[in-house]
Write an enzyme that holds these catalytic residues in place. Structure first.
Site, PDB file in Angstrom:
ATOM      1  N   THR A 179      13.138   0.367  50.573  1.00  0.00           N
ATOM      2  CA  THR A 179      14.609   0.423  51.021  1.00  0.00           C
ATOM      3  C   THR A 179      15.543   1.344  50.304  1.00  0.00           C
ATOM      4  OG1 THR A 179      13.883  -2.054  50.977  1.00  0.00           O
ATOM      5  CG2 THR A 179      16.289  -1.664  50.414  1.00  0.00           C
ATOM      6  N   ASN A 194      16.476  28.345  38.737  1.00  0.00           N
ATOM      7  CA  ASN A 194      17.204  27.278  37.916  1.00  0.00           C
ATOM      8  C   ASN A 194      17.397  27.987  36.478  1.00  0.00           C
ATOM      9  OD1 ASN A 194      14.263  26.681  38.470  1.00  0.00           O
ATOM     10  ND2 ASN A 194      14.365  25.401  36.605  1.00  0.00           N
ATOM     11  N   CYS A 244      13.395  20.930  32.695  1.00  0.00           N
ATOM     12  CA  CYS A 244      11.896  20.560  33.263  1.00  0.00           C
ATOM     13  C   CYS A 244      10.806  21.207  32.435  1.00  0.00           C
ATOM     14  CB  CYS A 244      11.671  20.836  34.625  1.00  0.00           C
ATOM     15  SG  CYS A 244      12.900  20.058  35.636  1.00  0.00           S
ATOM     16  N   SER A 255      19.404  17.885  45.593  1.00  0.00           N
ATOM     17  CA  SER A 255      19.541  16.882  44.761  1.00  0.00           C
ATOM     18  C   SER A 255      20.659  16.491  44.314  1.00  0.00           C
ATOM     19  CB  SER A 255      18.581  17.277  43.381  1.00  0.00           C
ATOM     20  OG  SER A 255      18.839  16.207  42.543  1.00  0.00           O
ATOM     21  N   HIS A 314      22.047  15.142  41.561  1.00  0.00           N
ATOM     22  CA  HIS A 314      22.701  15.021  40.169  1.00  0.00           C
ATOM     23  C   HIS A 314      22.805  16.425  39.697  1.00  0.00           C
ATOM     24  CE1 HIS A 314      18.903  16.332  37.429  1.00  0.00           C
ATOM     25  NE2 HIS A 314      18.252  16.000  38.819  1.00  0.00           N
ATOM     26  N   GLN A 371      19.564  24.155  43.062  1.00  0.00           N
ATOM     27  CA  GLN A 371      20.473  24.845  42.468  1.00  0.00           C
ATOM     28  C   GLN A 371      21.402  25.761  43.178  1.00  0.00           C
ATOM     29  OE1 GLN A 371      20.862  24.691  39.157  1.00  0.00           O
ATOM     30  NE2 GLN A 371      18.913  23.518  38.785  1.00  0.00           N
ATOM     31  N   THR A 390      12.686  16.515  43.815  1.00  0.00           N
ATOM     32  CA  THR A 390      11.166  16.440  43.440  1.00  0.00           C
ATOM     33  C   THR A 390      10.637  15.703  44.452  1.00  0.00           C
ATOM     34  OG1 THR A 390      11.464  16.656  41.252  1.00  0.00           O
ATOM     35  CG2 THR A 390       9.123  16.124  41.893  1.00  0.00           C
TER      36      THR A 390
HETATM   37  N1  PLP Z   1      14.323  22.263  42.104  1.00  0.00           N
HETATM   38  C1  PLP Z   1      15.110  22.774  40.856  1.00  0.00           C
HETATM   39  C2  PLP Z   1      15.200  24.409  41.236  1.00  0.00           C
HETATM   40  C3  PLP Z   1      15.703  22.022  40.174  1.00  0.00           C
HETATM   41  O1  PLP Z   1      16.277  22.707  39.165  1.00  0.00           O
HETATM   42  C4  PLP Z   1      15.424  20.719  39.985  1.00  0.00           C
HETATM   43  C5  PLP Z   1      15.780  20.094  38.886  1.00  0.00           C
HETATM   44  O2  PLP Z   1      15.810  20.473  37.689  1.00  0.00           O
HETATM   45  C6  PLP Z   1      14.494  20.243  41.024  1.00  0.00           C
HETATM   46  C7  PLP Z   1      14.224  20.970  41.951  1.00  0.00           C
HETATM   47  C8  PLP Z   1      14.408  18.775  40.803  1.00  0.00           C
HETATM   48  O3  PLP Z   1      15.199  17.733  41.213  1.00  0.00           O
HETATM   49  P1  PLP Z   1      15.241  16.291  40.684  1.00  0.00           P
HETATM   50  O4  PLP Z   1      15.642  16.407  39.134  1.00  0.00           O
HETATM   51  O5  PLP Z   1      16.290  15.775  41.484  1.00  0.00           O
HETATM   52  O6  PLP Z   1      13.856  15.913  41.072  1.00  0.00           O
END
Ligand code: PLP
Length: 388
Positions: free
Chosen positions: A246, A154, A331, A204, A206, A184, A75
């Site tokens: 940092t 996603n 989300c 990202s 995770h 994704q 994000t």
């Molecule tokens: N973009 C997409 C397509 C995602 O699926 C996600 C997470 O669900 C993000 C951005 C956001 O990533 P983060 O959770 O690292 O902020």
């Protein structure tokens, strides 16, 4: 204990062994990479190595300073891409932004902020998981300031032809900045920074078996040369002046290890993911469940609509059997009402409220798919149906 089957890998993924190992080792290394003494130099070396590893997973072996910026999440990387480009904008240039109507909220809500500042945002329809090329073509031209399009959706798994759109946008307007939310798609569909042709790429950790709370923004050489990106978070000037604060060394080291391991196993993980989703699709074919299949789909996401059964009802039925899936995206769980992405796909609100997303990782097995199908069939026979 009941076996847990995790099929919500687009929400987040379990940490891989390589990431765990790298982070455990890095815990003993507490130096600040900005410190000038030996401990700081060791941390700086680890930071540089991590940057190289994430760059290599993107196919970029020789990163220039500023080309790979670590952030606190995907994000934040997108906020830096969109707000940072808008801030660096000179008064003369164009002000139309081309995006889709099914972007992640991190893109959509940043673009809403630009709209408030006077930018014109055009959202290309994605009905059936397909970009409406007429809308794209109608908006190419000298007023185009930015294109921001996701690689893989996603919620539906649709793989959009962003390379083609970026190339068309550049041909019509060489100054345009192309941003891709590849969160994704990273290590799920084959691409490199070069093959995408984007100026800015959001990643990202995770979603690729790395830790939560760390992301990255890839920045093209052109963006740096032409000074098209302004910092979003200002302060001590870390991350080449683009993202102060940092560095989250543990997160970054874990991210890099996951990216390296993921890139090394692509040859086996991609066909495995495709086999799992094909098995699920084949098993559900001809049943009461409708598959929401875009024309080009990433191998790890299957979106489906249940016959008059609320998503949550089936989700809890599955969870009671140790099977974890998602109703839409993690989300959109905060959003009220049906998923705007599924509505954009063409579902009506009742169908959107009866949809589930199954998302695989390479750690899933064919037995997991069998268990899911069995539990779904059981749910179809026993769960309460909504009357319309
Ligand atoms: N973009 C997409 C397509 C995602 O699926 C996600 C997470 O669900 C993000 C951005 C956001 O990533 P983060 O959770 O690292 O902020």
């Amino acid at each position: 204990m009941m076996k847990q089957i995790y099929l919500d890998n687009s929400a987040t993924t379990p940490l891989c062994e390589a990431s765990k190992k790298a982070m455990c080792a890095a815990m003993a290394q507490y130096g600040n990479p900005s410190s000038l003494h030996t401990l700081g130099a060791e941390a700086a070396r680890l930071l540089k190595q991590s940057r190289t590893e994430v760059g290599e997973a993107l196919g970029e072996r020789f990163l220039k300073d500023g080309q790979l910026l670590f952030t606190s999440c995907g994000t934040e990387a997108t906020a830096l891409a969109i707000q940072g480009t808008a801030r660096a904008k000179s008064r003369r240039v164009a002000s139309t932004v081309l995006t889709t109507d099914s972007e992640h909220p991190s893109v959509e809500n940043n673009l809403k902020l630009l709209e408030k500042e006077g930018f014109r945002v055009v959202r290309v329809p994605t009905r059936g998981g397909q970009l409406d090329m007429k809308t794209v073509e109608a908006n190419l031209g000298s007023d185009l300031f930015m294109v921001s399009m996701m690689l893989v959706n996603n919620e539906t798994g649709a793989r959009y032809p962003v390379e083609q759109i970026f190339a068309m946008a550049r041909a019509a307007s060489p100054e345009v900045v192309c941003h891709c939310d590849a969160v994704q798609g990273f290590l799920k569909v084959p691409f490199t920074a070069r093959s995408l042709g984007a100026d800015l790429i959001t990643l990202s950790a995770h979603k690729i078996h790395g830790p939560k709370g760390v992301g990255a923004l890839f920045v093209s050489e052109r963006m740096l040369r032409e000074r098209r990106l302004s910092p979003f978070l200002v302060g001590g000037g870390q991350e080449f002046g683009f993202r102060s604060g940092t560095e989250n060394m543990l997160g970054i080291v874990g991210f890099a290890a996951a990216a390296k391991a993921g890139a090394q196993s692509l040859r086996t993980s991609l066909p495995h993911l495709a086999a799992l989703s094909q098995k699920l699709r084949a098993a559900l074919e001809g049943s009461e469940i409708v598959l929401n299949t875009p024309p080009v789909t990433a191998p790890h996401i299957v979106s489906l609509t249940l016959p008059h059964i609320k998503s949550e009802t089936m989700l809890h039925h599955l969870a009671a059997r140790g099977i974890y899936v998602s109703a839409g995206s993690a989300c959109s769980a905060h959003a009220k009402g049906p998923s705007s992405v599924l509505l954009a796909f063409g579902l009506d609100s009742a169908a959107a409220a009866s949809s589930l997303r199954i998302s695989f990782s390479a750690e899933n097995t064919e037995q997991d798919v069998d268990a899911l199908c069995e539990a779904l069939t059981d749910g179809l026979g026993t769960l309460v149906r909504i009357k319309h």
